[in-house]
Motif scaffolding. Structure first.
Motif, PDB file in Angstrom:
ATOM      1  N   GLU A  37       0.845  -1.210   0.000  1.00  0.00           N
ATOM      2  CA  GLU A  37       0.000   0.000   0.000  1.00  0.00           C
ATOM      3  C   GLU A  37       0.877   1.255   0.000  1.00  0.00           C
ATOM      4  OE1 GLU A  37      -0.618  -2.500   2.456  1.00  0.00           O
ATOM      5  OE2 GLU A  37      -1.985  -3.368   0.986  1.00  0.00           O
ATOM      6  N   GLU A  38       1.936   1.203   0.792  1.00  0.00           N
ATOM      7  CA  GLU A  38       2.841   2.363   0.845  1.00  0.00           C
ATOM      8  C   GLU A  38       3.458   2.623  -0.523  1.00  0.00           C
ATOM      9  OE1 GLU A  38       4.297   2.134   5.518  1.00  0.00           O
ATOM     10  OE2 GLU A  38       5.395   1.058   3.968  1.00  0.00           O
ATOM     11  N   LEU A  39       3.805   1.553  -1.204  1.00  0.00           N
ATOM     12  CA  LEU A  39       4.398   1.699  -2.533  1.00  0.00           C
ATOM     13  C   LEU A  39       3.381   2.316  -3.485  1.00  0.00           C
ATOM     14  CD1 LEU A  39       6.813   1.077  -4.468  1.00  0.00           C
ATOM     15  CD2 LEU A  39       5.666  -1.074  -4.989  1.00  0.00           C
ATOM     16  N   GLN A  40       2.136   1.788  -3.388  1.00  0.00           N
ATOM     17  CA  GLN A  40       1.104   2.292  -4.294  1.00  0.00           C
ATOM     18  C   GLN A  40       0.758   3.753  -3.983  1.00  0.00           C
ATOM     19  OE1 GLN A  40      -1.569  -0.873  -3.573  1.00  0.00           O
ATOM     20  NE2 GLN A  40      -0.757  -2.123  -5.249  1.00  0.00           N
ATOM     21  N   ARG A  41       0.758   4.096  -2.685  1.00  0.00           N
ATOM     22  CA  ARG A  41       0.471   5.489  -2.307  1.00  0.00           C
ATOM     23  C   ARG A  41       1.540   6.429  -2.843  1.00  0.00           C
ATOM     24  NH1 ARG A  41      -1.468   3.847   2.718  1.00  0.00           N
ATOM     25  NH2 ARG A  41       0.518   4.210   3.751  1.00  0.00           N
ATOM     26  N   ARG A  42       2.759   5.927  -2.800  1.00  0.00           N
ATOM     27  CA  ARG A  42       3.894   6.746  -3.213  1.00  0.00           C
ATOM     28  C   ARG A  42       3.849   7.049  -4.713  1.00  0.00           C
ATOM     29  NH1 ARG A  42       9.601   6.181  -0.785  1.00  0.00           N
ATOM     30  NH2 ARG A  42      10.864   7.123  -2.404  1.00  0.00           N
ATOM     31  N   HIS A  43       3.328   6.119  -5.439  1.00  0.00           N
ATOM     32  CA  HIS A  43       3.253   6.315  -6.881  1.00  0.00           C
ATOM     33  C   HIS A  43       1.788   6.391  -7.286  1.00  0.00           C
ATOM     34  CE1 HIS A  43       7.493   5.808  -7.626  1.00  0.00           C
ATOM     35  NE2 HIS A  43       7.417   5.065  -6.533  1.00  0.00           N
ATOM     36  N   ALA A  44       1.310   7.628  -7.451  1.00  0.00           N
ATOM     37  CA  ALA A  44      -0.106   7.822  -7.758  1.00  0.00           C
ATOM     38  C   ALA A  44      -0.464   7.117  -9.059  1.00  0.00           C
ATOM     39  CB  ALA A  44      -0.367   9.306  -7.889  1.00  0.00           C
ATOM     40  N   ASP A  45      -1.678   6.581  -9.064  1.00  0.00           N
ATOM     41  CA  ASP A  45      -2.158   5.915 -10.271  1.00  0.00           C
ATOM     42  C   ASP A  45      -2.521   6.956 -11.330  1.00  0.00           C
ATOM     43  OD1 ASP A  45      -1.876   3.404  -9.364  1.00  0.00           O
ATOM     44  OD2 ASP A  45      -3.960   3.166  -8.718  1.00  0.00           O
ATOM     45  N   SER A  46      -2.596   6.473 -12.514  1.00  0.00           N
ATOM     46  CA  SER A  46      -3.065   7.340 -13.600  1.00  0.00           C
ATOM     47  C   SER A  46      -4.270   6.676 -14.241  1.00  0.00           C
ATOM     48  CB  SER A  46      -1.983   7.489 -14.660  1.00  0.00           C
ATOM     49  OG  SER A  46      -0.833   8.029 -14.093  1.00  0.00           O
ATOM     50  N   ILE A  47      -5.073   7.495 -14.909  1.00  0.00           N
ATOM     51  CA  ILE A  47      -6.141   6.914 -15.723  1.00  0.00           C
ATOM     52  C   ILE A  47      -5.945   7.397 -17.147  1.00  0.00           C
ATOM     53  CG2 ILE A  47      -7.915   6.520 -13.958  1.00  0.00           C
ATOM     54  CD1 ILE A  47      -9.142   9.230 -14.746  1.00  0.00           C
ATOM     55  N   GLU A  48      -6.325   6.522 -18.059  1.00  0.00           N
ATOM     56  CA  GLU A  48      -6.256   6.905 -19.471  1.00  0.00           C
ATOM     57  C   GLU A  48      -7.696   7.079 -19.937  1.00  0.00           C
ATOM     58  OE1 GLU A  48      -3.027   5.401 -22.286  1.00  0.00           O
ATOM     59  OE2 GLU A  48      -4.838   4.412 -23.000  1.00  0.00           O
ATOM     60  N   ILE A  49      -7.977   8.247 -20.482  1.00  0.00           N
ATOM     61  CA  ILE A  49      -9.343   8.546 -20.908  1.00  0.00           C
ATOM     62  C   ILE A  49      -9.366   8.747 -22.417  1.00  0.00           C
ATOM     63  CG2 ILE A  49     -11.329  10.084 -20.600  1.00  0.00           C
ATOM     64  CD1 ILE A  49     -10.171  10.979 -17.964  1.00  0.00           C
TER      65      ILE A  49
END
Lengths: 315, 266
Positions: A219-231
């Motif tokens: 979770e810490e890793l995922q928090r550190r690297h914000a997700d992106s969305i492709e629209i």
């Protein structure tokens, strides 16, 4: 009693002019599945070999279950560790059961355990076949059975899905998941595949050029690297302007697609409503997870290491 | 000590279905079968020398043991030790073995003991084979001069006296075979040293004129088993060869074990 199954402090190892492992300090909590990630050549196998006493560190300290690994403690500590380092070490001219008997008798382990581990890795029916006739997946499962023979508290698996087909990868993944949840075994799993590790790991350590770039929970890793969305939209230029005005970070991906950095599901909904409110037609929204390569590039940039080491990376 | 016993028993288990075991079982028998055919087809006038006791010494030293110690044993030891180490090298099993809660020295020592044990097995086969060969000659070719009783004590003594002298060769070859993953290194050294052995042992007959050759033969690991049984060697040379074989063998075993256990397993 320490709550760490394994700890290293400033562990270092050099091969000639190459510093394979550089002041590595790992913290592996008991009962977790620890994903040890890094591209090929990052120093994962060297680290594992040092943890098992196969090669000596040039510096630093290894603690297993709170006890330092030394010549005198080595034997006692190895009794509590099962390992599969790279390809499974098997004797092709012996049967599966004979292979297990060799290790069981050599290490003075419980003989009844052979049937148990064969059942765990689902090799009972092939136990009396010569290993030279085994598939790669069966060999890998036999390798894991060998690692489980001594009822280990810590299981060290080095790239256990290497060379396996998707079905084999799935089987091994299920097995590993079960070790921690059903048997309470701490699993230290090295891999160059983030996608593989993130499905089973609770903790992650990322290695690049022998240095630890990140350590923490998934979770810490995922928090550190914000997700992106492709629209995907009908009119990308006005859509990008609308999103930017709404305070979102937007990049043109090419064609009719935009990549938007989001932090959480609420921002995905906000981006969608901004676009719909602005009269933009939405064709598709999908989450873009950072690849290991992306993480490496970010982490190496942050660590000031320079370019990421060459190696196979995957989503 | 229990660890060493267990490791040695496990090494024996690993021999199942291997060329190493087949070679140890078949090579001495093949050698005896060949010399039996040669002896049974001897010309009428090439009788056994009526040594003590009644041609048996000649039967052993004239062909069977000479052929064995001169050529076959050095090559056999090179092959066996390379095959035994190859069992681990093939799938890089050293990393598994050395990561087990077992003292590392027991794994190396067990390998060495099994290699030496296989040489002992060949001595046993040769002893029984020579006895049977003699019995066949007594039945089929009484004209060759071989006579009863069968001197089993002498046969055992001659065949097994080569064993301690072979220890140095076994220790050196085991070390090489474990140290180098490539099969070529121990086999190449074995073949090369067998050639040197043949040259050195040929000088035994001319010890008076060329004393350096026999002296070297009594120190050269691959020629020691023949020197200890050679009628051409002096008592001094035989004693030297025996001591070099045993003491040198123990020393190289310790060095090899030390090297194998302290080296990184990559």
């Amino acid at each position: 009693m320490t709550d760490l199954a394994m700890k290293t402090l400033d562990l270092a190892r050099r091969f000639g002019s190459i510093l394979a492992v550089d002041r590595l300090s790992l913290h592996v909590p008991r009962g977790c599945v620890y994903g040890f990630l890094g591209p090929n050549g990052a120093g994962k196998t060297t680290t594992i070999r040092m943890l098992l006493g196969l090669i000596r560190p040039d510096g630093g300290e290894i603690q297993l279950f709170g006890e330092p690994l030394t010549r005198t403690t080595r034997r006692g500590l190895l009794r509590r560790i099962g390992a599969l380092v790279e390809a499974p070490s098997v004797y092709p001219h012996l049967t599966g059961a004979e292979n297990l008997r060799v290790t069981q008798e050599l290490a003075g382990m419980d003989r009844t355990r052979i049937a148990e581990v064969l059942r765990i890795v689902k090799l009972e029916r092939d136990a009396d076949r010569l290993v030279q006739g085994y598939s790669q997946g069966m060999r890998q499962r036999l390798g894991i059975a060998l690692a489980l023979l001594g009822r280990p508290s810590l299981l060290v698996l080095d790239e256990p899905t290497n060379g396996l087909d998707p079905a084999g990868i799935h089987e091994i993944r299920d097995l590993i998941r079960g070790f921690a949840s059903d048997h309470g075994i701490t699993v230290f799993l090295s891999s160059h595949l983030l996608a593989e590790v993130e499905q089973i790991a609770t903790h992650v350590g990322i290695l690049g050029q022998g240095r630890l770039l990140f350590e923490g929970t998934l979770e810490e890793l995922q928090r550190r690297h914000a997700d992106s969305i492709e629209i995907e939209v009908d009119r990308p230029e006005p859509a990008a302007s609308i999103l930017r005005e709404g305070g979102l970070k937007v990049e043109r991906t090419g064609g009719a697609s935009l990549t938007v950095t989001v932090s959480g599901r609420a921002e995905v909904a906000r981006a969608a409503s901004l676009l719909v409110g602005g009269g933009i037609s939405l064709y598709q929204i999908r989450t873009v997870r950072p690849t290991l390569e992306d993480l490496f590039l970010d982490l190496t940039r942050e660590a000031g290491i320079g370019s990421a080491p060459a190696g196979r990376v995957s989503r | 000590m229990n660890d060493l016993v267990r490791a040695t028993l496990v090494e024996c288990q690993k021999l199942r279905r291997t060329l190493a075991l087949r070679a140890a079982l078949l090579l001495p028998l093949g050698g005896v079968a060949m010399t039996t055919v040669v002896n049974l087809t001897r010309a009428t006038r090439s009788d056994f020398v009526l040594d003590h006791p009644n041609g048996w010494e000649t039967l052993m030293l004239d062909l069977t043991l000479t052929l064995w110690c001169f050529v076959v044993l050095p090559l056999f030891v090179s092959l066996e030790t390379a095959l035994l180490a190859g069992i681990e090298h093939r799938e890089n099993n050293w990393k598994h073995l050395f990561a087990l809660p077992v003292p590392r020295w027991t794994i190396y020592t067990a390998k060495l003991l099994v290699a030496f044990g296989l040489v002992g097995l060949t001595s046993l086969e040769l002893a029984v084979g020579i006895g049977l060969e003699g019995m066949m000659i007594l039945k089929a070719r009484p004209d060759l001069g071989l006579a009863y009783p069968i001197p089993w004590g002498l046969i055992w003594w001659r065949t097994f006296s080569t064993l301690p002298a072979a220890l140095l060769m076994v220790a050196v070859q085991t070390w090489l075979a474990v140290r180098w993953r490539s099969f070529t290194v121990p086999m190449g050294v074995g073949i090369g040293c067998t050639a040197v052995t043949i040259m050195l042992l040929r000088t035994l007959k001319n010890a008076a004129s060329t004393p350096i050759g026999p002296m070297l033969a009594s120190f050269f690991p691959w020629s020691l088993p023949y020197v200890v049984i050679s009628p051409a060697a002096t008592a001094g040379l035989r004693q030297t060869a025996f001591l070099v074989g045993v003491l040198g063998g123990l020393l190289v075993s310790v060095i090899g074990c030390w090297d194998a256990t302290r080296r990184d397993v990559t």
